[in-house]
Design a protein around this motif. Sequence first.
Motif, mmCIF file in Angstrom:
data_model
loop_
_atom_site.group_PDB
_atom_site.id
_atom_site.type_symbol
_atom_site.label_atom_id
_atom_site.label_comp_id
_atom_site.label_asym_id
_atom_site.label_seq_id
_atom_site.Cartn_x
_atom_site.Cartn_y
_atom_site.Cartn_z
ATOM 1 N N UNK A 16 5.890 8.961 9.086
ATOM 2 C CA UNK A 16 5.889 8.444 10.458
ATOM 3 C C UNK A 16 6.344 6.996 10.422
ATOM 4 N N UNK A 17 7.163 6.605 11.398
ATOM 5 C CA UNK A 17 7.607 5.212 11.357
ATOM 6 C C UNK A 17 7.500 4.515 12.703
ATOM 7 N N UNK B 280 0.863 -1.191 0.000
ATOM 8 C CA UNK B 280 0.000 0.000 0.000
ATOM 9 C C UNK B 280 0.892 1.230 0.000
ATOM 10 N N UNK B 281 0.700 2.110 0.993
ATOM 11 C CA UNK B 281 1.557 3.296 1.020
ATOM 12 C C UNK B 281 2.575 3.224 2.161
ATOM 13 N N UNK B 282 2.977 2.001 2.486
ATOM 14 C CA UNK B 282 4.003 1.819 3.509
ATOM 15 C C UNK B 282 5.255 1.193 2.915
ATOM 16 N N UNK B 283 6.380 1.508 3.556
ATOM 17 C CA UNK B 283 7.621 0.807 3.264
ATOM 18 C C UNK B 283 8.023 0.079 4.537
ATOM 19 N N UNK C 11 2.292 -7.031 9.445
ATOM 20 C CA UNK C 11 3.677 -7.486 9.381
ATOM 21 C C UNK C 11 3.981 -8.167 10.705
ATOM 22 N N UNK C 12 4.493 -9.401 10.650
ATOM 23 C CA UNK C 12 4.808 -10.150 11.865
ATOM 24 C C UNK C 12 6.291 -10.474 11.857
ATOM 25 N N UNK D 222 7.391 2.561 7.627
ATOM 26 C CA UNK D 222 7.242 4.011 7.446
ATOM 27 C C UNK D 222 6.094 4.306 6.495
ATOM 28 N N UNK D 223 5.234 5.224 6.894
ATOM 29 C CA UNK D 223 4.169 5.709 6.021
ATOM 30 C C UNK D 223 4.818 6.663 5.014
#
Length: 274
Positions: free
Chosen positions: A166-167, A126-129, A150-151, A160-161
């Motif tokens: 923001x992370x 999506x829009x995360x790294x 995420x596990x 991070x968004x």
Amino acid sequence: ETMEKIEPGIRRAELVLADGSAVELLPDMQKTLESEQEKVVIAGNTVDYTGSDENSMPVSQHLIRTPCGGEYSLTLADGTKVWLNAMSELKYPTRFNGNTRCVELKGEAFFEVKPDAQRPFYVKIDNYEVKVLGTSFNVKAYDDDDSWATTLCIGKVEMTDVHTRESIELLPGRQAVCDRQTGNVEVKEVDILPYVTWKEGHFLFKNQSLEKIMDIMARWYDVSVEFQDESIRNLHFTGDIKRHANFSIILKALTSSVNVNYKLNGRELILYMK
């Protein structure tokens, strides 16, 4: 009986090359694809890119996608191993140059990232790294789910968004769940085993709702599921079932421990209260 025809998933996927052509990947296939851009070895139910990390080769983008009732694994050019669950796709370069390693995921995958402090590894969802130095973790991000997770098993990852920057840092045994509607991220402690065992041939359910279990079954056995009583969705089940078992064995295991009966019409499973 139709039930006998409902088989578990197998090793299969489609590999889309840089020029858009597709190669069907089937169990026990042996093949080497070689061009000026890439060297891909398909053998032993996995795809291996470690031979295309020679610096003379230009980088091209590949995509691997698994169907409903399929799974596959691959080794990226840097030696990172990826296991793809059913109905998933991974976009990645044939080799990594520059100072980052970046891949994009839809669906579910387990990563064992080759440590390389000079080149962090990123998974885009999506829009995360999700930034990784060297670690093993599971990502579950199906398009039709209202959240993705995420596990972390070993090591450390940072999410991070990409818009707000923001992370959040994750530690082993923790799971970050991102709500797609609100963008909120919740971090909780989980038992990591259920997020590891699927790639080793087991479904491990720890007090899991029947609704979530049936999502997983639908993708793996290629069936659709209908709940005749809404309350069935929230029944919970704990158990360990072999992933390659016949569908009828799975259904018996599930319905013998919760108060549910089932009917099967072709590939449609109907669950109702006993």
